[in-house]
Write a protein that holds these residues in place. Structure first.
Motif, PDB file in Angstrom:
ATOM      1  N   ILE A 118       1.477   4.180  -8.738  1.00  0.00           N
ATOM      2  CA  ILE A 118       1.726   5.413  -7.969  1.00  0.00           C
ATOM      3  C   ILE A 118       0.394   6.011  -7.503  1.00  0.00           C
ATOM      4  N   GLU A 119       0.393   6.469  -6.265  1.00  0.00           N
ATOM      5  CA  GLU A 119      -0.800   7.136  -5.745  1.00  0.00           C
ATOM      6  C   GLU A 119      -0.681   8.633  -6.005  1.00  0.00           C
ATOM      7  N   LEU A 120      -1.659   9.192  -6.734  1.00  0.00           N
ATOM      8  CA  LEU A 120      -1.693  10.639  -6.970  1.00  0.00           C
ATOM      9  C   LEU A 120      -2.645  11.265  -5.960  1.00  0.00           C
ATOM     10  N   ALA A 155      -0.858  -4.535   1.976  1.00  0.00           N
ATOM     11  CA  ALA A 155      -0.089  -4.558   3.229  1.00  0.00           C
ATOM     12  C   ALA A 155       0.408  -3.161   3.546  1.00  0.00           C
ATOM     13  N   GLY A 156       0.300  -2.751   4.802  1.00  0.00           N
ATOM     14  CA  GLY A 156       0.787  -1.449   5.235  1.00  0.00           C
ATOM     15  C   GLY A 156       1.940  -1.585   6.212  1.00  0.00           C
ATOM     16  N   ARG A 157       1.661  -1.331   7.478  1.00  0.00           N
ATOM     17  CA  ARG A 157       2.738  -1.273   8.472  1.00  0.00           C
ATOM     18  C   ARG A 157       3.566  -2.543   8.565  1.00  0.00           C
ATOM     19  N   ASN A 158       2.908  -3.703   8.394  1.00  0.00           N
ATOM     20  CA  ASN A 158       3.657  -4.971   8.354  1.00  0.00           C
ATOM     21  C   ASN A 158       4.809  -4.924   7.364  1.00  0.00           C
ATOM     22  N   ALA A 159       4.495  -4.290   6.219  1.00  0.00           N
ATOM     23  CA  ALA A 159       5.471  -4.272   5.129  1.00  0.00           C
ATOM     24  C   ALA A 159       6.602  -3.297   5.406  1.00  0.00           C
ATOM     25  N   LEU A 160       6.367  -2.329   6.322  1.00  0.00           N
ATOM     26  CA  LEU A 160       7.479  -1.459   6.722  1.00  0.00           C
ATOM     27  C   LEU A 160       8.447  -2.258   7.591  1.00  0.00           C
ATOM     28  N   ARG A 161       7.867  -3.064   8.466  1.00  0.00           N
ATOM     29  CA  ARG A 161       8.718  -3.839   9.379  1.00  0.00           C
ATOM     30  C   ARG A 161       9.427  -4.970   8.652  1.00  0.00           C
ATOM     31  N   HIS A 196      -3.837  14.899  -3.375  1.00  0.00           N
ATOM     32  CA  HIS A 196      -3.861  16.319  -3.012  1.00  0.00           C
ATOM     33  C   HIS A 196      -4.461  16.351  -1.612  1.00  0.00           C
ATOM     34  N   TYR A 197      -3.737  16.904  -0.669  1.00  0.00           N
ATOM     35  CA  TYR A 197      -4.198  16.848   0.712  1.00  0.00           C
ATOM     36  C   TYR A 197      -5.183  17.947   1.100  1.00  0.00           C
ATOM     37  N   GLY A 198      -5.391  18.936   0.228  1.00  0.00           N
ATOM     38  CA  GLY A 198      -6.366  19.978   0.555  1.00  0.00           C
ATOM     39  C   GLY A 198      -6.065  20.613   1.910  1.00  0.00           C
ATOM     40  N   GLY A 246      -7.003  -3.413   2.916  1.00  0.00           N
ATOM     41  CA  GLY A 246      -5.908  -3.536   3.879  1.00  0.00           C
ATOM     42  C   GLY A 246      -6.437  -3.162   5.242  1.00  0.00           C
ATOM     43  N   GLY A 247      -5.551  -2.837   6.160  1.00  0.00           N
ATOM     44  CA  GLY A 247      -5.966  -2.457   7.506  1.00  0.00           C
ATOM     45  C   GLY A 247      -5.849  -3.608   8.473  1.00  0.00           C
ATOM     46  N   LYS A 248      -4.694  -3.644   9.137  1.00  0.00           N
ATOM     47  CA  LYS A 248      -4.440  -4.679  10.149  1.00  0.00           C
ATOM     48  C   LYS A 248      -4.694  -6.090   9.626  1.00  0.00           C
ATOM     49  N   ILE A 249      -4.214  -6.363   8.433  1.00  0.00           N
ATOM     50  CA  ILE A 249      -4.247  -7.754   7.970  1.00  0.00           C
ATOM     51  C   ILE A 249      -2.894  -8.331   8.368  1.00  0.00           C
ATOM     52  N   GLY A 292       0.837  -1.209   0.000  1.00  0.00           N
ATOM     53  CA  GLY A 292       0.000   0.000   0.000  1.00  0.00           C
ATOM     54  C   GLY A 292       0.864   1.248   0.000  1.00  0.00           C
ATOM     55  N   PRO A 293       0.270   2.384  -0.410  1.00  0.00           N
ATOM     56  CA  PRO A 293       1.027   3.639  -0.428  1.00  0.00           C
ATOM     57  C   PRO A 293       1.364   4.075   0.990  1.00  0.00           C
ATOM     58  N   MET A 294       2.637   4.331   1.246  1.00  0.00           N
ATOM     59  CA  MET A 294       3.035   4.812   2.582  1.00  0.00           C
ATOM     60  C   MET A 294       4.094   5.894   2.452  1.00  0.00           C
ATOM     61  N   SER A 295       3.724   7.098   2.862  1.00  0.00           N
ATOM     62  CA  SER A 295       4.616   8.250   2.718  1.00  0.00           C
ATOM     63  C   SER A 295       5.888   8.045   3.513  1.00  0.00           C
ATOM     64  N   GLN A 296       6.983   8.435   2.895  1.00  0.00           N
ATOM     65  CA  GLN A 296       8.291   8.315   3.549  1.00  0.00           C
ATOM     66  C   GLN A 296       8.781   9.667   4.052  1.00  0.00           C
ATOM     67  N   GLU A 309       4.094   5.863  -2.587  1.00  0.00           N
ATOM     68  CA  GLU A 309       3.406   6.767  -1.652  1.00  0.00           C
ATOM     69  C   GLU A 309       2.710   7.936  -2.331  1.00  0.00           C
ATOM     70  N   SER A 310       1.836   8.523  -1.581  1.00  0.00           N
ATOM     71  CA  SER A 310       1.129   9.729  -1.956  1.00  0.00           C
ATOM     72  C   SER A 310       2.049  10.731  -2.666  1.00  0.00           C
ATOM     73  N   THR A 311       1.738  11.001  -3.931  1.00  0.00           N
ATOM     74  CA  THR A 311       2.546  11.913  -4.737  1.00  0.00           C
ATOM     75  C   THR A 311       1.631  13.056  -5.172  1.00  0.00           C
ATOM     76  N   VAL A 335      -9.088   3.441  -7.518  1.00  0.00           N
ATOM     77  CA  VAL A 335      -9.453   4.540  -6.613  1.00  0.00           C
ATOM     78  C   VAL A 335      -9.366   4.037  -5.182  1.00  0.00           C
ATOM     79  N   ARG A 336      -8.525   4.682  -4.397  1.00  0.00           N
ATOM     80  CA  ARG A 336      -8.475   4.389  -2.947  1.00  0.00           C
ATOM     81  C   ARG A 336      -9.547   5.257  -2.297  1.00  0.00           C
ATOM     82  N   MET A 337     -10.533   4.624  -1.697  1.00  0.00           N
ATOM     83  CA  MET A 337     -11.694   5.374  -1.204  1.00  0.00           C
ATOM     84  C   MET A 337     -11.970   5.072   0.265  1.00  0.00           C
TER      85      MET A 337
HETATM   86  C1  FMN Z   1       4.024   5.573   7.661  1.00  0.00           C
HETATM   87  C2  FMN Z   1       2.708   5.518   6.948  1.00  0.00           C
HETATM   88  C3  FMN Z   1       2.500   6.330   5.854  1.00  0.00           C
HETATM   89  C4  FMN Z   1       1.283   6.277   5.129  1.00  0.00           C
HETATM   90  N1  FMN Z   1       1.137   7.034   4.026  1.00  0.00           N
HETATM   91  C5  FMN Z   1       0.035   6.897   3.243  1.00  0.00           C
HETATM   92  C6  FMN Z   1      -0.048   7.549   1.988  1.00  0.00           C
HETATM   93  O1  FMN Z   1       0.888   8.214   1.526  1.00  0.00           O
HETATM   94  N2  FMN Z   1      -1.184   7.394   1.294  1.00  0.00           N
HETATM   95  C7  FMN Z   1      -2.243   6.636   1.736  1.00  0.00           C
HETATM   96  O2  FMN Z   1      -3.248   6.517   1.046  1.00  0.00           O
HETATM   97  N3  FMN Z   1      -2.166   5.962   2.909  1.00  0.00           N
HETATM   98  C8  FMN Z   1      -1.055   6.060   3.654  1.00  0.00           C
HETATM   99  N4  FMN Z   1      -0.924   5.321   4.821  1.00  0.00           N
HETATM  100  C9  FMN Z   1      -1.997   4.359   5.175  1.00  0.00           C
HETATM  101  C10 FMN Z   1      -1.602   2.940   4.722  1.00  0.00           C
HETATM  102  O3  FMN Z   1      -1.520   2.860   3.295  1.00  0.00           O
HETATM  103  C11 FMN Z   1      -2.601   1.879   5.216  1.00  0.00           C
HETATM  104  O4  FMN Z   1      -3.850   2.101   4.614  1.00  0.00           O
HETATM  105  C12 FMN Z   1      -2.751   1.891   6.730  1.00  0.00           C
HETATM  106  O5  FMN Z   1      -1.486   1.883   7.365  1.00  0.00           O
HETATM  107  C13 FMN Z   1      -3.584   0.697   7.228  1.00  0.00           C
HETATM  108  O6  FMN Z   1      -3.015  -0.533   6.847  1.00  0.00           O
HETATM  109  P1  FMN Z   1      -2.091  -1.411   7.866  1.00  0.00           P
HETATM  110  O7  FMN Z   1      -2.934  -1.719   9.067  1.00  0.00           O
HETATM  111  O8  FMN Z   1      -1.745  -2.653   7.066  1.00  0.00           O
HETATM  112  O9  FMN Z   1      -0.909  -0.595   8.217  1.00  0.00           O
HETATM  113  C14 FMN Z   1       0.248   5.390   5.557  1.00  0.00           C
HETATM  114  C15 FMN Z   1       0.466   4.597   6.693  1.00  0.00           C
HETATM  115  C16 FMN Z   1       1.665   4.638   7.372  1.00  0.00           C
HETATM  116  C17 FMN Z   1       1.865   3.731   8.552  1.00  0.00           C
END
Ligand code: FMN
Length: 360
Positions: free
Chosen positions: A103-105, A328-334, A107-109, A305-308, A22-26, A61-63, A233-235
Protein backbone atom coordinates in the motif's frame (compact mmCIF):
# COMPACT_ATOMS: atom_id res chain seq x y z
CA UNK A 1 13.64 -18.03 -17.20
CA UNK A 2 13.48 -14.29 -17.81
CA UNK A 3 14.77 -11.88 -15.17
CA UNK A 4 11.33 -10.24 -15.08
CA UNK A 5 9.68 -13.40 -13.77
CA UNK A 6 12.34 -14.37 -11.27
CA UNK A 7 11.29 -14.11 -7.62
CA UNK A 8 12.76 -11.33 -5.51
CA UNK A 9 13.55 -11.27 -1.79
CA UNK A 10 12.66 -8.00 -0.14
CA UNK A 11 12.72 -7.67 3.66
CA UNK A 12 10.81 -10.63 5.06
CA UNK A 13 8.89 -11.24 1.83
CA UNK A 14 9.56 -13.16 -1.36
CA UNK A 15 7.77 -11.47 -4.24
CA UNK A 16 6.96 -14.01 -6.93
CA UNK A 17 8.20 -11.88 -9.83
CA UNK A 18 9.60 -8.42 -10.68
CA UNK A 19 6.69 -6.93 -12.62
CA UNK A 20 4.55 -4.96 -10.18
CA UNK A 21 1.35 -2.94 -10.34
CA UNK A 22 2.14 0.70 -9.52
CA UNK A 23 -0.11 2.77 -7.27
CA UNK A 24 -2.95 4.31 -9.28
CA UNK A 25 -5.73 6.28 -7.63
CA UNK A 26 -9.23 5.18 -8.50
CA UNK A 27 -11.03 8.16 -6.90
CA UNK A 28 -13.85 5.79 -6.12
CA UNK A 29 -14.29 5.83 -2.35
CA UNK A 30 -17.37 7.43 -0.84
CA UNK A 31 -16.71 11.05 0.09
CA UNK A 32 -19.14 11.08 3.02
CA UNK A 33 -21.00 8.65 5.27
CA UNK A 34 -20.01 5.69 7.44
CA UNK A 35 -17.68 4.16 4.84
CA UNK A 36 -16.06 7.38 3.60
CA UNK A 37 -12.46 6.99 2.31
CA UNK A 38 -12.67 3.19 2.58
CA UNK A 39 -12.17 0.62 -0.18
CA UNK A 40 -15.40 -0.71 -1.70
CA UNK A 41 -16.58 -3.15 -4.37
CA UNK A 42 -14.81 -1.17 -7.11
CA UNK A 43 -11.44 -1.46 -5.32
CA UNK A 44 -11.95 -5.14 -4.46
CA UNK A 45 -12.54 -6.12 -8.09
CA UNK A 46 -9.90 -3.77 -9.51
CA UNK A 47 -7.06 -5.01 -7.31
CA UNK A 48 -8.18 -8.66 -7.36
CA UNK A 49 -8.14 -8.60 -11.18
CA UNK A 50 -4.56 -7.29 -11.26
CA UNK A 51 -3.48 -9.88 -8.71
CA UNK A 52 -5.04 -12.66 -10.80
CA UNK A 53 -3.43 -10.91 -13.77
CA UNK A 54 -0.01 -12.04 -12.53
CA UNK A 55 1.74 -8.98 -11.09
CA UNK A 56 4.20 -10.00 -8.36
CA UNK A 57 3.31 -7.08 -6.13
CA UNK A 58 0.08 -5.10 -6.22
CA UNK A 59 0.53 -1.63 -4.75
CA UNK A 60 -2.75 -0.12 -3.63
CA UNK A 61 -3.24 3.48 -4.68
CA UNK A 62 -2.27 6.52 -2.72
CA UNK A 63 -3.87 6.15 0.72
CA UNK A 64 -3.85 9.28 2.83
CA UNK A 65 -2.44 9.27 6.36
CA UNK A 66 -4.82 12.10 7.36
CA UNK A 67 -8.06 13.26 5.78
CA UNK A 68 -6.56 16.62 4.80
CA UNK A 69 -3.79 14.68 3.01
CA UNK A 70 -6.20 13.18 0.46
CA UNK A 71 -5.87 14.46 -3.11
CA UNK A 72 -9.64 14.32 -3.57
CA UNK A 73 -12.68 13.65 -1.35
CA UNK A 74 -12.88 10.25 -3.11
CA UNK A 75 -9.42 9.00 -2.13
CA UNK A 76 -8.67 6.25 0.36
CA UNK A 77 -7.42 7.09 3.85
CA UNK A 78 -6.06 4.98 6.73
CA UNK A 79 -6.44 7.73 9.28
CA UNK A 80 -8.30 5.63 11.86
CA UNK A 81 -8.76 2.03 12.96
CA UNK A 82 -12.50 2.02 12.11
CA UNK A 83 -11.53 1.58 8.47
CA UNK A 84 -9.60 -1.65 9.07
CA UNK A 85 -12.30 -4.20 8.14
CA UNK A 86 -12.64 -2.86 4.58
CA UNK A 87 -8.84 -2.68 4.16
CA UNK A 88 -8.61 -6.29 5.43
CA UNK A 89 -11.09 -7.30 2.75
CA UNK A 90 -8.98 -5.49 0.16
CA UNK A 91 -5.89 -7.41 1.30
CA UNK A 92 -7.81 -10.70 1.03
CA UNK A 93 -8.87 -9.87 -2.52
CA UNK A 94 -5.21 -9.33 -3.48
CA UNK A 95 -3.89 -12.41 -1.67
CA UNK A 96 -6.48 -14.56 -3.40
CA UNK A 97 -4.80 -13.85 -6.76
CA UNK A 98 -1.27 -14.63 -5.51
CA UNK A 99 0.35 -11.17 -5.44
CA UNK A 100 2.14 -9.55 -2.50
CA UNK A 101 -0.23 -6.86 -1.15
CA UNK A 102 1.42 -3.45 -0.67
CA UNK A 103 0.00 0.00 0.00
CA UNK A 104 1.19 3.50 -0.81
CA UNK A 105 0.87 5.89 2.14
CA UNK A 106 0.60 9.47 1.07
CA UNK A 107 -0.13 13.07 1.97
CA UNK A 108 -0.74 15.49 -0.86
CA UNK A 109 0.04 18.69 1.06
CA UNK A 110 -0.68 21.69 -1.17
CA UNK A 111 -2.00 19.38 -3.93
CA UNK A 112 -4.92 18.27 -1.76
CA UNK A 113 -8.56 19.23 -2.29
CA UNK A 114 -8.97 18.61 -6.00
CA UNK A 115 -11.54 16.87 -8.18
CA UNK A 116 -11.03 13.34 -9.55
CA UNK A 117 -8.29 12.59 -12.10
CA UNK A 118 -10.84 12.34 -14.89
CA UNK A 119 -11.86 15.92 -14.01
CA UNK A 120 -8.17 16.79 -14.63
CA UNK A 121 -7.61 17.00 -10.86
CA UNK A 122 -8.95 20.55 -11.02
CA UNK A 123 -8.76 22.57 -7.87
CA UNK A 124 -11.60 22.36 -5.33
CA UNK A 125 -11.82 25.60 -3.34
CA UNK A 126 -11.91 25.37 0.47
CA UNK A 127 -15.46 26.79 0.53
CA UNK A 128 -16.74 24.51 -2.28
CA UNK A 129 -18.81 21.48 -1.24
CA UNK A 130 -16.37 18.76 -0.02
CA UNK A 131 -13.36 21.10 -0.37
CA UNK A 132 -10.81 22.03 2.34
CA UNK A 133 -7.78 24.26 2.84
CA UNK A 134 -4.57 22.35 2.06
CA UNK A 135 -1.38 22.51 4.14
CA UNK A 136 2.21 22.78 2.90
CA UNK A 137 5.80 23.47 3.97
CA UNK A 138 5.38 27.08 2.75
CA UNK A 139 2.38 29.21 1.76
CA UNK A 140 2.96 28.71 -1.98
CA UNK A 141 -0.04 27.47 -3.99
CA UNK A 142 0.50 24.65 -6.46
CA UNK A 143 -1.41 26.41 -9.23
CA UNK A 144 -2.11 30.11 -9.65
CA UNK A 145 -5.85 29.61 -9.16
CA UNK A 146 -5.29 27.50 -6.00
CA UNK A 147 -5.79 28.67 -2.42
CA UNK A 148 -2.67 29.69 -0.52
CA UNK A 149 -1.98 26.61 1.64
CA UNK A 150 -1.57 26.92 5.39
CA UNK A 151 2.09 26.67 6.41
CA UNK A 152 2.67 23.73 8.73
CA UNK A 153 4.05 24.54 12.20
CA UNK A 154 6.79 22.45 13.79
CA UNK A 155 4.11 20.74 15.88
CA UNK A 156 2.02 20.02 12.76
CA UNK A 157 5.05 18.43 11.08
CA UNK A 158 5.56 16.05 13.99
CA UNK A 159 1.83 15.33 13.67
CA UNK A 160 2.44 14.28 10.05
CA UNK A 161 5.25 11.93 11.18
CA UNK A 162 2.90 10.45 13.78
CA UNK A 163 0.13 10.04 11.18
CA UNK A 164 2.51 8.07 8.92
CA UNK A 165 3.55 5.86 11.83
CA UNK A 166 -0.05 5.14 12.81
CA UNK A 167 -1.24 4.55 9.24
CA UNK A 168 1.68 2.17 8.62
CA UNK A 169 0.89 0.26 11.79
CA UNK A 170 -2.76 -0.06 10.64
CA UNK A 171 -1.65 -1.16 7.17
CA UNK A 172 0.35 -4.05 8.64
CA UNK A 173 -2.57 -4.91 10.94
CA UNK A 174 -4.84 -5.04 7.87
CA UNK A 175 -2.44 -7.61 6.34
CA UNK A 176 -0.40 -5.55 3.88
CA UNK A 177 3.05 -7.08 3.50
CA UNK A 178 4.91 -4.01 2.23
CA UNK A 179 4.58 -0.25 2.69
CA UNK A 180 5.40 2.37 0.07
CA UNK A 181 6.10 5.91 1.31
CA UNK A 182 5.53 8.42 -1.46
CA UNK A 183 7.91 11.38 -1.83
CA UNK A 184 6.95 11.97 -5.42
CA UNK A 185 4.43 13.46 -7.81
CA UNK A 186 4.59 16.84 -6.07
CA UNK A 187 3.11 15.51 -2.80
CA UNK A 188 3.86 16.79 0.71
CA UNK A 189 7.14 14.92 1.27
CA UNK A 190 8.29 15.92 -2.22
CA UNK A 191 7.28 19.53 -1.39
CA UNK A 192 9.64 19.43 1.60
CA UNK A 193 12.47 18.06 -0.59
CA UNK A 194 12.15 20.66 -3.33
CA UNK A 195 13.50 24.21 -2.87
CA UNK A 196 10.76 25.28 -5.31
CA UNK A 197 8.04 24.46 -2.75
CA UNK A 198 9.98 24.62 0.52
CA UNK A 199 10.99 28.16 1.49
CA UNK A 200 11.14 27.50 5.23
CA UNK A 201 13.71 29.25 7.36
CA UNK A 202 13.63 26.72 10.24
CA UNK A 203 15.36 23.34 10.42
CA UNK A 204 12.82 21.74 8.03
CA UNK A 205 13.94 23.95 5.12
CA UNK A 206 16.89 25.62 3.45
CA UNK A 207 19.89 23.28 3.68
CA UNK A 208 19.68 19.92 1.91
CA UNK A 209 19.95 18.11 5.26
CA UNK A 210 16.92 20.08 6.54
CA UNK A 211 14.82 19.45 3.41
CA UNK A 212 15.34 15.66 3.55
CA UNK A 213 14.70 15.58 7.30
CA UNK A 214 10.94 14.95 7.12
CA UNK A 215 11.35 12.06 4.67
CA UNK A 216 13.96 10.45 6.94
CA UNK A 217 11.80 11.01 10.05
CA UNK A 218 8.85 9.36 8.27
CA UNK A 219 11.04 6.44 7.15
CA UNK A 220 12.24 5.89 10.74
CA UNK A 221 8.72 6.16 12.18
CA UNK A 222 7.31 3.70 9.66
CA UNK A 223 10.19 1.26 10.10
CA UNK A 224 9.57 1.19 13.86
CA UNK A 225 6.07 -0.21 13.37
CA UNK A 226 6.48 -2.45 10.31
CA UNK A 227 9.42 -4.55 11.56
CA UNK A 228 11.03 -6.56 8.78
CA UNK A 229 8.29 -5.87 6.22
CA UNK A 230 9.65 -4.23 3.07
CA UNK A 231 9.81 -0.44 3.19
CA UNK A 232 9.79 1.11 -0.27
CA UNK A 233 10.17 4.82 -1.01
CA UNK A 234 8.65 6.13 -4.23
CA UNK A 235 10.84 9.13 -5.00
CA UNK A 236 10.89 11.82 -7.66
CA UNK A 237 14.46 11.77 -8.98
CA UNK A 238 14.20 15.28 -10.47
CA UNK A 239 11.76 18.21 -10.77
CA UNK A 240 12.79 18.69 -14.43
CA UNK A 241 13.13 22.37 -13.54
CA UNK A 242 14.84 24.02 -16.50
CA UNK A 243 16.57 26.63 -14.30
CA UNK A 244 18.08 23.86 -12.14
CA UNK A 245 16.75 25.41 -8.94
CA UNK A 246 14.55 22.47 -7.98
CA UNK A 247 15.22 18.94 -6.70
CA UNK A 248 17.87 17.37 -8.94
CA UNK A 249 19.17 13.91 -9.73
CA UNK A 250 22.31 14.55 -7.67
CA UNK A 251 20.05 15.37 -4.68
CA UNK A 252 18.12 12.16 -5.26
CA UNK A 253 21.36 10.14 -5.25
CA UNK A 254 22.34 11.78 -1.96
CA UNK A 255 18.94 11.06 -0.39
CA UNK A 256 19.21 7.40 -1.39
CA UNK A 257 22.67 7.25 0.24
CA UNK A 258 21.16 8.70 3.43
CA UNK A 259 18.15 6.42 3.19
CA UNK A 260 20.38 3.34 3.17
CA UNK A 261 21.34 3.98 6.78
CA UNK A 262 17.64 4.27 7.60
CA UNK A 263 16.88 0.82 6.23
CA UNK A 264 14.94 1.54 3.03
CA UNK A 265 14.64 -1.75 1.11
CA UNK A 266 13.95 -0.35 -2.35
CA UNK A 267 13.51 3.00 -4.14
CA UNK A 268 10.80 3.30 -6.77
CA UNK A 269 12.06 5.92 -9.21
CA UNK A 270 9.73 8.48 -10.79
CA UNK A 271 10.04 12.20 -11.57
CA UNK A 272 8.26 15.55 -11.79
CA UNK A 273 5.06 16.84 -10.21
CA UNK A 274 6.31 19.92 -8.33
CA UNK A 275 6.09 22.32 -11.24
CA UNK A 276 2.60 22.40 -12.75
CA UNK A 277 2.42 22.23 -16.49
CA UNK A 278 5.99 21.00 -16.91
CA UNK A 279 5.33 18.19 -19.29
CA UNK A 280 8.28 15.96 -19.76
CA UNK A 281 8.73 14.98 -23.41
CA UNK A 282 8.78 11.44 -22.22
CA UNK A 283 9.73 8.58 -24.48
CA UNK A 284 9.42 4.91 -23.58
CA UNK A 285 11.24 4.02 -20.37
CA UNK A 286 12.12 7.65 -19.57
CA UNK A 287 12.83 6.93 -15.91
CA UNK A 288 15.19 4.04 -16.63
CA UNK A 289 18.34 6.22 -17.02
CA UNK A 290 17.50 7.91 -13.67
CA UNK A 291 17.14 4.54 -11.96
CA UNK A 292 20.37 3.36 -13.59
CA UNK A 293 22.32 6.33 -12.25
CA UNK A 294 20.89 5.95 -8.71
CA UNK A 295 21.53 2.22 -8.69
CA UNK A 296 25.11 2.59 -9.97
CA UNK A 297 26.03 5.40 -7.58
CA UNK A 298 24.47 3.96 -4.44
CA UNK A 299 24.10 0.18 -5.01
CA UNK A 300 20.56 0.52 -3.68
CA UNK A 301 17.76 -1.64 -5.10
CA UNK A 302 15.37 0.22 -7.41
CA UNK A 303 12.18 -0.32 -9.31
CA UNK A 304 11.19 1.76 -12.29
CA UNK A 305 8.11 2.54 -14.37
CA UNK A 306 7.05 5.20 -16.84
CA UNK A 307 6.04 4.22 -20.34
CA UNK A 308 7.47 0.73 -20.17
CA UNK A 309 5.44 -0.62 -23.01
CA UNK A 310 6.81 -4.02 -23.95
CA UNK A 311 7.99 -7.21 -22.28
CA UNK A 312 11.34 -6.89 -24.07
CA UNK A 313 11.87 -3.35 -22.77
CA UNK A 314 11.04 -4.40 -19.20
CA UNK A 315 13.36 -7.40 -19.41
CA UNK A 316 16.16 -5.26 -20.84
CA UNK A 317 15.96 -2.80 -17.91
CA UNK A 318 16.63 -5.69 -15.52
CA UNK A 319 19.11 -7.57 -17.70
CA UNK A 320 21.27 -4.46 -18.10
CA UNK A 321 21.25 -3.85 -14.35
CA UNK A 322 19.34 -0.57 -14.56
CA UNK A 323 16.66 -1.65 -12.07
CA UNK A 324 15.64 -4.60 -9.91
CA UNK A 325 11.92 -4.53 -10.72
CA UNK A 326 9.53 -2.89 -13.19
CA UNK A 327 6.32 -1.06 -12.28
CA UNK A 328 3.38 -1.05 -14.68
CA UNK A 329 1.00 1.92 -14.75
CA UNK A 330 -1.44 2.85 -17.49
CA UNK A 331 -0.81 -0.38 -19.42
CA UNK A 332 -2.11 -2.26 -16.43
CA UNK A 333 -5.31 -0.20 -16.37
CA UNK A 334 -6.01 -1.18 -19.95
CA UNK A 335 -4.99 -4.80 -19.49
CA UNK A 336 -5.32 -6.50 -16.09
CA UNK A 337 -3.64 -9.63 -17.52
CA UNK A 338 -0.56 -7.87 -18.91
CA UNK A 339 1.81 -9.73 -16.56
CA UNK A 340 0.48 -13.14 -17.67
CA UNK A 341 0.81 -12.11 -21.32
CA UNK A 342 4.38 -10.87 -20.88
CA UNK A 343 5.32 -14.06 -19.03
CA UNK A 344 3.98 -16.12 -21.86
CA UNK A 345 5.91 -13.95 -24.36
CA UNK A 346 9.24 -14.06 -22.49
CA UNK A 347 9.18 -17.55 -21.01
CA UNK A 348 6.59 -19.41 -23.06
CA UNK A 349 4.77 -20.15 -19.82
CA UNK A 350 0.98 -20.21 -19.72
CA UNK A 351 0.47 -19.67 -16.02
CA UNK A 352 -3.26 -18.93 -16.01
CA UNK A 353 -5.27 -19.85 -12.91
CA UNK A 354 -6.70 -23.37 -12.95
CA UNK A 355 -10.18 -21.90 -12.93
CA UNK A 356 -9.46 -20.52 -16.42
CA UNK A 357 -7.74 -23.69 -17.68
CA UNK A 358 -10.44 -24.56 -20.19
CA UNK A 359 -10.11 -21.11 -21.72
CA UNK A 360 -6.47 -21.52 -22.70
C1 FMN B 1 -5.10 7.02 -13.20
C2 FMN B 1 -3.76 7.18 -12.56
C3 FMN B 1 -3.68 7.33 -11.19
C4 FMN B 1 -2.42 7.45 -10.54
N1 FMN B 1 -2.37 7.52 -9.20
C5 FMN B 1 -1.18 7.49 -8.56
C6 FMN B 1 -1.12 7.38 -7.15
O1 FMN B 1 -2.13 7.25 -6.45
N2 FMN B 1 0.10 7.40 -6.58
C7 FMN B 1 1.27 7.51 -7.31
O2 FMN B 1 2.35 7.51 -6.74
N3 FMN B 1 1.23 7.57 -8.66
C8 FMN B 1 0.05 7.54 -9.29
N4 FMN B 1 0.00 7.52 -10.68
C9 FMN B 1 1.27 7.44 -11.44
C10 FMN B 1 1.55 5.97 -11.84
O3 FMN B 1 1.78 5.16 -10.68
C11 FMN B 1 2.77 5.86 -12.77
O4 FMN B 1 3.93 6.25 -12.08
C12 FMN B 1 2.62 6.69 -14.03
O5 FMN B 1 1.36 6.47 -14.64
C13 FMN B 1 3.74 6.41 -15.05
O6 FMN B 1 3.77 5.05 -15.41
P1 FMN B 1 3.08 4.51 -16.79
O7 FMN B 1 3.74 5.24 -17.93
O8 FMN B 1 3.41 3.02 -16.80
O9 FMN B 1 1.64 4.79 -16.71
C14 FMN B 1 -1.22 7.44 -11.33
C15 FMN B 1 -1.33 7.33 -12.72
C16 FMN B 1 -2.55 7.18 -13.33
C17 FMN B 1 -2.61 7.01 -14.82
Amino acid sequence: MSHLFEPMSLGNVTVKNRLWLGPMSQYSAQATGDHASEPNAWHFQHYASRSVGGYGMVVVESTAVTLEGRATPYCLALDCADKLPDFEQLVDSILMGGATPAIELNHYGRMASTRQGWMHSSYLAPDAPLGWLPVAPSPIPFTEDGAIPRELTDEDIWGVVRAYREAAERAIRAGFEAVVIAASGGNLLHQFLSPLANHRGDDWGGLFSNRIRLVLEVIDAVREVIGEHPLIVRMAATDWDAAGKGWRLTDAVELVRNGKEHGVDLWDITSGGIVPGVVQEAGPGYHVPLSDRIRRDTHAATSVGGKIISAGQAEQALLSGQADAVVAGRNALRDPYLARRWQSELDGVDSWPLQYWRGI
